[in-house]
Design a protein around this motif. Structure first.
Motif, short mmCIF file in Angstrom:
data_model
loop_
_atom_site.label_atom_id
_atom_site.label_comp_id
_atom_site.label_asym_id
_atom_site.label_seq_id
_atom_site.Cartn_x
_atom_site.Cartn_y
_atom_site.Cartn_z
N GLY A 1 0.81 -1.21 0.00
CA GLY A 1 0.00 0.00 0.00
C GLY A 1 0.84 1.26 0.00
N ALA A 2 1.89 1.26 0.82
CA ALA A 2 2.78 2.43 0.88
C ALA A 2 3.51 2.62 -0.45
N THR A 3 3.97 1.51 -1.04
CA THR A 3 4.68 1.59 -2.32
C THR A 3 3.78 2.12 -3.42
N MET A 4 2.55 1.61 -3.47
CA MET A 4 1.62 2.06 -4.51
C MET A 4 1.27 3.54 -4.33
N ALA A 5 1.03 3.95 -3.08
CA ALA A 5 0.67 5.34 -2.82
C ALA A 5 1.80 6.29 -3.23
N LYS A 6 3.03 5.86 -2.99
CA LYS A 6 4.18 6.68 -3.37
C LYS A 6 4.29 6.80 -4.88
N LYS A 7 4.12 5.67 -5.59
CA LYS A 7 4.20 5.71 -7.05
C LYS A 7 3.08 6.53 -7.66
N ALA A 8 1.88 6.43 -7.08
CA ALA A 8 0.72 7.15 -7.61
C ALA A 8 0.68 8.60 -7.13
N ASN A 9 1.66 8.97 -6.31
CA ASN A 9 1.76 10.34 -5.80
C ASN A 9 0.50 10.75 -5.04
N ILE A 10 0.00 9.83 -4.20
CA ILE A 10 -1.17 10.12 -3.37
C ILE A 10 -0.70 10.96 -2.19
N ILE B 1 -17.70 -0.21 3.48
CA ILE B 1 -17.59 1.09 4.15
C ILE B 1 -16.12 1.48 4.33
N ALA B 2 -15.30 0.50 4.77
CA ALA B 2 -13.88 0.78 5.02
C ALA B 2 -13.15 1.18 3.74
N THR B 3 -13.45 0.50 2.63
CA THR B 3 -12.77 0.85 1.37
C THR B 3 -13.17 2.25 0.91
N ARG B 4 -14.46 2.58 1.08
CA ARG B 4 -14.91 3.92 0.64
C ARG B 4 -14.27 5.02 1.49
N VAL B 5 -14.18 4.80 2.79
CA VAL B 5 -13.65 5.83 3.69
C VAL B 5 -12.14 5.96 3.57
N MET B 6 -11.42 4.84 3.47
CA MET B 6 -9.97 4.87 3.60
C MET B 6 -9.24 4.83 2.26
N LEU B 7 -9.87 4.30 1.21
CA LEU B 7 -9.16 4.12 -0.06
C LEU B 7 -9.69 5.02 -1.17
N TYR B 8 -10.47 6.03 -0.81
CA TYR B 8 -10.98 6.95 -1.83
C TYR B 8 -9.86 7.91 -2.24
N VAL B 9 -9.67 8.06 -3.55
CA VAL B 9 -8.65 8.95 -4.11
C VAL B 9 -9.32 9.87 -5.11
N GLU B 10 -9.11 11.18 -4.97
CA GLU B 10 -9.78 12.13 -5.86
C GLU B 10 -9.38 11.95 -7.32
N ASP B 11 -8.10 11.60 -7.56
CA ASP B 11 -7.65 11.43 -8.95
C ASP B 11 -8.23 10.17 -9.60
N ALA B 12 -8.66 9.22 -8.79
CA ALA B 12 -9.26 7.98 -9.30
C ALA B 12 -10.48 7.66 -8.45
N PRO B 13 -11.59 8.35 -8.67
CA PRO B 13 -12.76 8.24 -7.78
C PRO B 13 -13.38 6.84 -7.71
N SER B 14 -13.13 5.99 -8.71
CA SER B 14 -13.71 4.64 -8.67
C SER B 14 -12.74 3.60 -8.12
N ALA B 15 -11.55 4.04 -7.70
CA ALA B 15 -10.54 3.08 -7.23
C ALA B 15 -11.04 2.30 -6.03
N TRP B 16 -11.71 3.00 -5.09
CA TRP B 16 -12.16 2.30 -3.88
C TRP B 16 -13.12 1.16 -4.22
N PHE B 17 -13.96 1.36 -5.24
CA PHE B 17 -14.92 0.31 -5.61
C PHE B 17 -14.20 -0.89 -6.23
N HIS B 18 -13.15 -0.63 -6.99
CA HIS B 18 -12.35 -1.72 -7.55
C HIS B 18 -11.71 -2.53 -6.42
#
Length: 768
Positions: free
Chosen positions: A296-305, A370-387
């Motif tokens: 998760g940390a590696t992906m967030a760093k690459k995606a510049n979250i 609920i947890a994915t929507r609250v914690m994994l929502y990203v503005e640049d990829a709004p549907s990421a949490w649902f995936h």
């Protein structure tokens, strides 16, 4: 500033509050178990009851049986404590020696020595090991405490009350263990994480942070390994020895009080099936959480979250929610009635357990969303949490599939076990052939399920819309597989409850036999024991599936860590390179050699037990006529010494082999000019060992469980019933399957995770 503090507080509550609730819930269930007295009535009335019983012969016999029950309980408790104390002394010595060595192994970096990293990694290793030991101790004590109380419940009248109360006591005992360990593991990991975050700049030093945290998983894996191997050798050496000594040497049941090995057998159920399973559960959660955090940390760093906290803490939140949804599943079972209104038939306990599991799983889906929507929502990829929610559902569906597949191959309601039982009618050899065939066939469906889960979760994550800002390529695939693993483990507390239900019921049946309880009591515990065999087999299938996904995550985390340390791409491993292929062969060999060590250890230890039982029968003929009492303590001490001695070889193999492979091939690479050969060889070893380990564990667990329940099926009256020729052949199959399903099989899924964890922690040693 205030918003950040509020977010941090809410995140802490989402983790700490459910975990604390899990521990409180476990204590509440424990207090309910405490209300079950080991005396026929209340403790205050017991002396008056015994005085009344002494006035009649039947009363004297009944009083004697309950006195025996309490004495057996004390003997089992003393034997289990003694073994665990001796085992943990060895484990503490290992933690101390390996922890000190780890400071220097990990502190060596390219620029010199970084003792901050080495010391923090060694500290987390020690904390992980101690937490795993505490988990094992809790598991053993709760199991021993519950066994005798399950027996007392089975003695109640009428039979309908005995059926209900004995089921509920075994179920609650398993739940106490499941929730106490889940809550404890989450809290310790969370507070360790908070402590280490303050020591690093997460934005810059995330790799160093997670390398230190990975030591926690390694400590848990090491103790789980020793617990699984040592406890497994103990329980199956005692079981096989008691079985052979009773039925072959003296022609009596294995749980007959005249059998000198019977107490060792009962002790083994607790130190092998319960204590080791507690350490195993903790290790599974720790390995999955750590690898998911790294990815998760590696992906967030690459995606510049901008804020990666949600992706890092998401695994802990999911496992904390497990305490809530699994508690709801437990409460949905509640005080189940003993009779089915439609026809007055007893309810199938396994269906009752599955009903609670369905409730827990359904609620976990809601909580996960609920947890994915609250914690994994990203503005640049709004549907990421649902995936990522879809990835979690893939894991949840896989967990249910594993439970069904394992049930199909190990429950005698289905054809595979009945095929083995029918093969028993033509002899011992055909029973063994049929069991091996069923075990090998049983690997196909789980492998297809694992493969589908990994590929589909990867592509759900890969299409989430998150991209590597430096290359523009999709980057959510590996984290998607991590989320799928979280989905599979999102009801771990309930699954452990089902798992521990089995050995508690099994131990209760042994206590019933030893304390000379009526046949109706034995029928009740035998029915629960048969269900317990199926629950143990199904949860082992679940454990293998989660281990496979977790090992893939750890492998991916290892690749990311090597890339981060070297600053060079490290995304693929070419097995066409001779050294990498050879390392892969060595990885496969480790699995087979480990299995051989475990199985032969059981055989040698069981031979010592049989020899001792023969000696006692020869020197003390009064044992068979009940004029003399067997020396139970002698067999207990023989099995304990043998198990502690025999667990060293497989333990050293598991810890030393990956380090030896990595260092050896690093030196070869330096001599031949092959860059990063050590790291690539270790990756090849991990790939091959994981594949071989998954298949071997599936075969061993399923074949052993199928042989066991084929014997149980014959004992219900099929093919001639007890003492028939078919029954004798089925007993042989069950004896062969014992070290498969309770020693080597469960140890292998710990092995493959430990191999991955130790390479993750020791990665700097393999780099040029």
């Amino acid at each position: 500033m205030a918003e950040n503090l509020l977010a941090d507080l809410m995140g802490s509550l989402l983790i700490v509050a459910p975990a604390a609730f899990g521990i409180v819930f476990a204590y509440w269930l424990y207090k309910k178990l405490c209300k079950i007295s080991l005396f026929r009535q209340s403790r205050e009335d017991d002396e008056a009851l015994l005085r009344r019983m002494e006035m009649a012969d039947a009363g004297e016999a009944e009083a004697d049986s309950y006195q025996k029950l309490r004495q057996i309980y004390r003997d089992i408790q003393a034997g289990a404590k003694a073994f665990l104390a001796a085992e943990y002394r060895m484990c503490l010595a290992f933690l101390a020696v390996f922890g000190v060595a780890m400071i220097f192994f990990v502190a060596k970096v390219e620029s010199g020595w970084d003792f901050k990293i080495g010391t923090l990694t060694a500290f987390s290793f020690f904390v992980g090991g101690i937490t795993s030991m505490i988990s094992g101790y809790i598991g053993m004590m709760i199991a021993v405490f519950t066994n005798a109380r399950c027996t007392m419940c089975a003695t109640q009248t009428p039979d309908s009350l005995a059926w209900k109360e004995s089921f509920n006591s075994a179920f609650r005992g398993g739940a106490v263990m499941g929730f106490a360990l889940a809550g404890l593991g989450i809290l310790v990991m969370y507070f360790l994480m908070c402590m280490y975050v303050s020591a690093f700049d997460v934005a810059v030093e995330a790799v160093k942070l997670f390398e230190c945290i990975a030591g926690f998983g390694l400590g848990g894996s090491a103790i789980a390994m020793f617990g699984r191997v040592g406890g497994g050798i103990y329980t199956k050496a005692a079981d096989v020895g008691a079985d052979l000594a009773g039925k072959v040497v003296a022609g009596i049941p294995e749980d007959d009080p005249r059998n000198p090995a019977v107490v060792a057998d009962l002790v083994g159920d607790n130190v092998g099936d319960c204590s080791a399973r507690g350490a195993d559960l903790f290790e599974s959660i720790a390995a999955e959480v750590i690898s998911a955090m790294i990815l998760g940390a590696t992906m967030a760093k690459k995606a510049n979250i901008p804020d990666s906290t949600g992706f890092i803490m998401f695994p802990l939140v999911v496992h904390a929610l497990d305490c809530l949804v699994s508690a709801a599943g437990i409460m949905s079972v509640g005080e189940k009635p003993s009779l089915n209104p439609n026809g007055g038939r007893k309810e199938d306990p396994y269906e009752v357990l599955k009903g609670g599991y369905a409730v827990a799983m359904g609620l976990s889906v809601v909580g996960f969303g609920i947890a994915t929507r609250v914690m994994l929502y990203v503005e640049d990829a709004p549907s990421a949490w649902f995936h990522f929610f879809g990835c979690g559902m893939i894991g949840t569906a896989s967990a249910y599939a594993f439970v069904f597949i394992a049930q199909y191959y190990t429950d005698y309601k289905y054809p595979p076990v009945r095929v083995i039982a029918e093969a028993s009618t033509t002899g011992h050899g055909t029973n063994i052939i049929a069991g091996v065939g069923v075990g090998m066939e049983s690997t196909a469906a789980p492998v297809i399920c694992i493969s589908a889960a990994i590929v589909s979760a990867y592509w759900f994550g890969q299409t989430s819309g998150l991209t590597d800002k430096s290359t523009g390529e999709p980057t959510g695939g590996l984290f998607g597989t991590a989320v799928a693993t979280m989905g599979m483990l999102s009801t771990a507390a309930y699954v452990l409850t089902m798992d521990v239900f089995g050995p508690i019921a099994d131990n209760a049946g042994g206590i019933v036999e030893m304390s000379d309880q009526p046949e109706s009591v034995r029928e009740c515990t035998d029915a629960l024991d048969a269900v317990g065999n199926t629950t143990k087999a199904t949860t082992k299938g679940y454990a293998i599936g989660s281990a496979a996904l977790a090992s893939f995550l750890l492998f991916s985390a290892y690749m990311d860590e090597v890339e981060a340390f070297t600053g060079k791409p490290f995304k693929q491993v070419d097995i066409a390179v001779p050294e990498v292929f050879v390392a892969g062969l060595l990885g496969s060999m480790i699995v087979y050699l480990f299995t051989a060590f475990a199985c032969t250890a059981v055989g040698r230890s069981a031979q010592e037990v049989v020899t001792e039982v023969r000696r006692q029968f020869a020197e003390r003929p009064g044992i068979m006529s009940r004029e003399e009492k067997p020396d139970y303590g002698r067999c207990v001490s023989i099995v304990a010494r043998s198990a502690l001695r025999e667990m060293i070889k497989p333990g050293v193999l598991a810890v030393g082999a990956p380090v030896a492979v990595g260092v050896a091939f690093r030196l070869i690479g330096r001599a031949t000019g092959q860059e990063l050969l050590g790291a690539r060889a270790v990756a090849g070893m991990l790939m091959f060992a994981t594949v071989a380990g998954i298949l071997m564990a599936l075969f061993l667990n399923t074949a052993g469980g199928a042989w066991d329940n084929a014997k149980k099926y014959v004992e219900t009256g099929a093919h001639g019933g007890k003492n028939s020729e078919a029954h004798k052949a089925a007993v042989t199959g069950d004896t062969v399957g014992d070290p498969f399903k309770d020693t080597a099989g469960p140890s292998i899924h710990v092995l493959i995770k430990m191999l991955a964890t130790i390479t993750l922690v020791m990665a700097p040693m393999f780099l040029d």
